[in-house]
Design a protein around this motif. Structure first.
Motif, PDB file in Angstrom:
ATOM      1  N   SER A 112      23.419  56.502  13.906  1.00 26.41           N
ATOM      2  CA  SER A 112      22.938  57.841  14.269  1.00 26.41           C
ATOM      3  C   SER A 112      23.232  58.170  15.725  1.00 26.41           C
ATOM      4  O   SER A 112      23.394  59.344  16.079  1.00 26.41           O
ATOM      5  CB  SER A 112      21.429  57.940  14.003  1.00 26.41           C
ATOM      6  N   ASP A 113      23.299  57.142  16.565  1.00 25.75           N
ATOM      7  CA  ASP A 113      23.639  57.348  17.971  1.00 25.75           C
ATOM      8  C   ASP A 113      25.129  57.141  18.229  1.00 25.75           C
ATOM      9  O   ASP A 113      25.567  57.191  19.383  1.00 25.75           O
ATOM     10  CB  ASP A 113      22.845  56.373  18.850  1.00 25.75           C
ATOM     11  N   ASP A 114      25.891  56.893  17.130  1.00 28.54           N
ATOM     12  CA  ASP A 114      27.339  56.659  17.243  1.00 28.54           C
ATOM     13  C   ASP A 114      27.619  55.520  18.221  1.00 28.54           C
ATOM     14  O   ASP A 114      28.460  55.632  19.120  1.00 28.54           O
ATOM     15  CB  ASP A 114      28.058  57.945  17.686  1.00 28.54           C
ATOM     16  N   VAL A 115      26.899  54.409  18.016  1.00 29.80           N
ATOM     17  CA  VAL A 115      26.981  53.271  18.938  1.00 29.80           C
ATOM     18  C   VAL A 115      27.487  52.041  18.184  1.00 29.80           C
ATOM     19  O   VAL A 115      27.089  51.791  17.040  1.00 29.80           O
ATOM     20  CB  VAL A 115      25.591  52.966  19.544  1.00 29.80           C
ATOM     21  N   VAL A 116      28.365  51.284  18.823  1.00 29.91           N
ATOM     22  CA  VAL A 116      28.754  49.951  18.335  1.00 29.91           C
ATOM     23  C   VAL A 116      28.484  48.961  19.459  1.00 29.91           C
ATOM     24  O   VAL A 116      28.441  49.333  20.633  1.00 29.91           O
ATOM     25  CB  VAL A 116      30.241  49.892  17.920  1.00 29.91           C
ATOM     26  N   PHE A 117      28.305  47.703  19.096  1.00 34.08           N
ATOM     27  CA  PHE A 117      28.055  46.685  20.117  1.00 34.08           C
ATOM     28  C   PHE A 117      29.215  46.632  21.112  1.00 34.08           C
ATOM     29  O   PHE A 117      30.388  46.660  20.729  1.00 34.08           O
ATOM     30  CB  PHE A 117      27.876  45.310  19.483  1.00 34.08           C
ATOM     31  N   ALA A 118      28.874  46.521  22.382  1.00 37.90           N
ATOM     32  CA  ALA A 118      29.895  46.425  23.425  1.00 37.90           C
ATOM     33  C   ALA A 118      30.571  45.061  23.423  1.00 37.90           C
ATOM     34  O   ALA A 118      31.763  44.950  23.701  1.00 37.90           O
ATOM     35  CB  ALA A 118      29.279  46.702  24.798  1.00 37.90           C
ATOM     36  N   ASN A 119      29.803  44.026  23.106  1.00 36.37           N
ATOM     37  CA  ASN A 119      30.372  42.678  23.091  1.00 36.37           C
ATOM     38  C   ASN A 119      31.178  42.464  21.821  1.00 36.37           C
ATOM     39  O   ASN A 119      30.680  42.649  20.712  1.00 36.37           O
ATOM     40  CB  ASN A 119      29.255  41.639  23.192  1.00 36.37           C
ATOM     41  N   LYS A 120      32.426  42.032  21.965  1.00 36.91           N
ATOM     42  CA  LYS A 120      33.340  41.942  20.826  1.00 36.91           C
ATOM     43  C   LYS A 120      32.899  40.902  19.803  1.00 36.91           C
ATOM     44  O   LYS A 120      33.005  41.120  18.594  1.00 36.91           O
ATOM     45  CB  LYS A 120      34.755  41.642  21.335  1.00 36.91           C
ATOM     46  N   VAL A 121      32.432  39.756  20.282  1.00 35.33           N
ATOM     47  CA  VAL A 121      32.039  38.680  19.354  1.00 35.33           C
ATOM     48  C   VAL A 121      30.803  39.086  18.560  1.00 35.33           C
ATOM     49  O   VAL A 121      30.730  38.900  17.341  1.00 35.33           O
ATOM     50  CB  VAL A 121      31.777  37.371  20.124  1.00 35.33           C
ATOM     51  N   LEU A 122      29.829  39.664  19.239  1.00 34.55           N
ATOM     52  CA  LEU A 122      28.612  40.107  18.556  1.00 34.55           C
ATOM     53  C   LEU A 122      28.920  41.242  17.583  1.00 34.55           C
ATOM     54  O   LEU A 122      28.360  41.301  16.480  1.00 34.55           O
ATOM     55  CB  LEU A 122      27.573  40.549  19.583  1.00 34.55           C
ATOM     56  N   ARG A 123      29.819  42.143  17.996  1.00 36.54           N
ATOM     57  CA  ARG A 123      30.186  43.262  17.116  1.00 36.54           C
ATOM     58  C   ARG A 123      30.856  42.746  15.845  1.00 36.54           C
ATOM     59  O   ARG A 123      30.546  43.207  14.746  1.00 36.54           O
ATOM     60  CB  ARG A 123      31.117  44.231  17.855  1.00 36.54           C
ATOM     61  N   LYS A 124      31.759  41.800  15.991  1.00 37.97           N
ATOM     62  CA  LYS A 124      32.447  41.251  14.813  1.00 37.97           C
ATOM     63  C   LYS A 124      31.457  40.560  13.881  1.00 37.97           C
ATOM     64  O   LYS A 124      31.514  40.718  12.656  1.00 37.97           O
ATOM     65  CB  LYS A 124      33.533  40.263  15.233  1.00 37.97           C
TER      66      LYS A 124
END
Length: 668
Positions: free
Chosen positions: A533-545
């Motif tokens: 809803s906030d159009d946010v993805v994790f900034a850290n690549k490993v955590l995002r994956k």
């Protein structure tokens, strides 16, 4: 390629405590198991295994993962090889899908080295039953008291006379000569020709812990050959300082008896094993190493050294003392009658006779050294002092203060000095070791700063520094590529990995209240929808994956346990490390009790997850304001400056709103 459903079956079947227990001695502690870590040298157990989550985690060195990852690390294998290892252990048939050419090359390389080594073992074993092999090799082994059953059990063999006997046989079976060379079975000459590494020798296969042959030790029967034993060179599969002859056969008995008998030679080990003493191993044609001692330390902390009774054997036994003590283990020593070795001593005796002799004659290292060496120095005060100092220096290696005190008392009594005198020597030795270590670290630091190799010749290090993997610790320090956001992102991911499929029960007066349990949002849904809803993805690549991989499995309908198991054993070391760090708690019962004490009617999750999302929003706003402020310093265009200042003001207003909500949370 192993089909996905087969991978799932392997992961469903494999029990991490069973697999880890083949390499270290596990002790139950509540719902988990503990042991001294197999990945680094430690004296106090900090290695935990959680059967319920399928995770291993060392709180000392940070090693962590699932059952597949553990096999990969221990066997130095690929992801697919580890799965096959587990499939073989649990008798699961694998019907593999067709591989791409690239995958086939990658799979075949290491497997080919194993296969050509196994072919060589069979070739040598069969050669033992040729006329030449029977007349020389088998006749020798029988003459040393080995039965045909023992010869078969240890896959002993004979390397025939021919210059290329093994090479020719392997080529006829379709093996490439390059694989024979890479496996240490053949040697390429300067003129490009090749010849067998082993010829006219009795062959002892060397196995790794999982039972695969990785090298050979060959004994000549020619009295005029100075090279009595020749071992395989170091290869991709074989690191001689890390391997013990017989460990495949002995590991279970070592663990069961909580004791390892260490002998010098190949025949010493095989003869004692044939007699019924199965907790016995030997170095592989090399002086005893710290790595070999650590290998024993996975199964027991107690080592009895039983080397030859000649001067060389006694010297090797004395050298072993400090190595074993230095690894924090307990050492006892047995002196055999002069002219005897474990092989000759065991012949004509029963297993009970040999065990009784060991029990009656094994001594602690202080008694052994004083009994052996004190009569030699006689009454010479200087030589007595030197021997006393040598023994005190060995005692200094013992970390446990109570054990150290006991040996100090024994040493003082043996030499007729006060315990304080021995203590002073030990304190001096320990200080010297600390000083030398500090000097070594300082030298290495200076060499590194000067661009020189940390040790060795003064050559400039032109190789780029190896890329260090992400190291994720409790609290999440500077290992992440975005230090401001990564700690909060790891907290959110931790909620998902631990509680992703649990409902969030909000109080009826909460704006998030959704009615009865069946309408309560699940943690994974709540966090994912909040970020979307906030159009946010994790900034850290490993955590995002890791988060994306979790949601992909979650959307496919996997249960929480299935998701964790799949992520832990995905073959991606970064994802494995993240999941094992964030999904495993060392003291789960106390944590659970603490959480339950925080609230009664409102669930802990319903309070903490939204609070953490607000903290995350606040951190993102702080990050954006900081970046915009830095950008403002570099902009000279007035219009752009005005636009950016307006943006900063809006961000600050949003920041105030979030802070107000956080304050309201804290006031509740």
């Amino acid at each position: 390629m192993i089909p996905r459903e087969t991978v799932g079956l392997i992961l469903d079947t494999a029990r991490i405590e069973d697999v880890v227990g083949e390499y270290v001695t596990l002790k139950r502690r509540g719902a988990n198991y503990t042991a001294c870590c197999p990945f680094h040298n430690e004296k106090t157990p900090s290695f935990y295994v959680s059967p319920s989550k399928g995770i291993y985690k060392c709180f000392g060195c940070g090693a962590a993962g699932g059952v597949v990852n553990f096999v990969m690390e221990q066997e130095h294998s690929t992801y697919a090889e580890a799965l096959r290892w587990l499939a073989a252990k649990y008798h699961i048939d694998i019907k593999e899908e067709e591989l791409s050419p690239e995958q086939l090359v990658e799979k075949n390389r290491r497997e080919s080295l194993f296969l050509v080594s196994e072919f060589a073992m069979k070739f040598f074993a069969e050669a033992l039953d040729t006329p030449e092999g029977r007349a020389v090799g088998r006749n020798y082994l029988r003459g040393r008291g080995l039965s045909d059953d023992t010869i078969k059990e240890f896959s002993l063999g004979w390397a025939p006379k021919g210059r290329t006997s093994l090479i020719d046989a392997a080529k006829a079976e379709g093996f490439k000569v390059d694989y024979l060379i890479d496996a240490g079975l053949a040697v390429r000459n300067e003129d490009g020709s090749v010849h067998d590494k082993f010829r006219e020798r009795v062959m002892f296969p060397i196995f790794n812990l999982s039972g695969r042959v990785i090298a050979f030790s060959g004994r000549t029967l020619h009295a005029d050959n100075p090279a009595k034993y020749v071992n395989s060179p170091e290869t991709e599969l074989y690191k001689k300082s890390h391997v013990l002859l017989g460990i495949k056969f002995a590991k279970s008995e070592i663990s069961r008896m909580d004791k390892c008998i260490l002998v010098e030679g190949n025949l010493d080990m095989v003869s004692l094993y044939q007699l019924g003493i199965h907790n016995v191993v030997a170095p592989c044609g090399t002086s005893l190493t710290s790595e070999q001692i650590r290998l024993i330390g996975r199964f027991t902390q107690n080592v009895t050294v039983m080397f030859d009774g000649d001067s060389a054997g006694i010297h090797a036994a004395l050298r072993a003392i400090n190595l074993i003590l230095g690894e924090g283990m307990n050492v006892r020593l047995v002196l055999l009658p002069e002219g005897e070795d474990p092989d000759s001593f065991s012949r004509g005796r029963s297993a009970d006779d040999v065990r009784a002799y060991i029990e009656a004659h094994e001594k602690d290292f202080v008694s052994f050294q004083t009994d052996m060496l004190l009569p030699q120095v006689g009454s010479d005060p200087v030589r007595r002092a030197e021997l006393g100092n040598t023994i005190a220096d060995s005692i200094a290696l013992i970390a446990d203060p109570i054990k150290r005190r006991m040996f100090i008392s024994e040493c003082a009594s043996r030499f007729g000095v006060s315990a304080d005198d021995v203590e002073k020597r030990i304190s001096f030795t320990r200080r010297e070791e600390i000083r030398k270590e500090a000097e070594k670290e300082e030298r290495e630091r200076r060499r590194a700063e000067a661009g020189l190799n940390p040790a060795g010749p003064d050559t400039i290090n032109t190789e780029p520094a190896p890329v260090q993997p992400h190291v994720i610790k409790t609290g999440l320090d500077a290992a992440f590529d975005n230090n401001l956001l990564a700690p909060i992102e790891s907290d959110l991911l931790s909620f998902v990995l631990k509680h992703g499929t649990e409902p969030m029960r909000f109080e009826s007066d909460s704006e998030l209240y959704a009615g009865e349990d069946e309408n309560c949002p699940l943690v994974a849904d709540f966090i994912a929808s909040s970020l979307e809803s906030d159009d946010v993805v994790f900034a850290n690549k490993v955590l995002r994956k890791t988060f994306d991989d979790y949601l992909e499995l979650y959307d496919l309908g996997y249960s929480q346990d299935e998701i964790l198991r799949t992520l832990l054993n995905s073959g991606d070391p970064e994802v494995t490390l993240v999941v094992s760090e964030l999904a495993f708690e060392k003291h789960e019962l106390s944590v659970k009790s603490f959480r339950e004490s925080l609230t009664t009617t409102e669930s802990w999750l319903a309070r903490q997850v939204p609070h953490t999302l607000k903290l995350y929003a606040l951190k993102r706003l702080e990050n954006m304001i900081s970046e915009a402020t830095e950008a403002l310093k570099r902009i000279t265009d007035e219009g752009a400056q005005t636009e950016l200042m307006t943006k900063i003001i809006k961000l600050q207003q949003q920041q105030l709103k979030v802070r107000k909500k956080l304050k309201e949370d804290n006031d509740k």
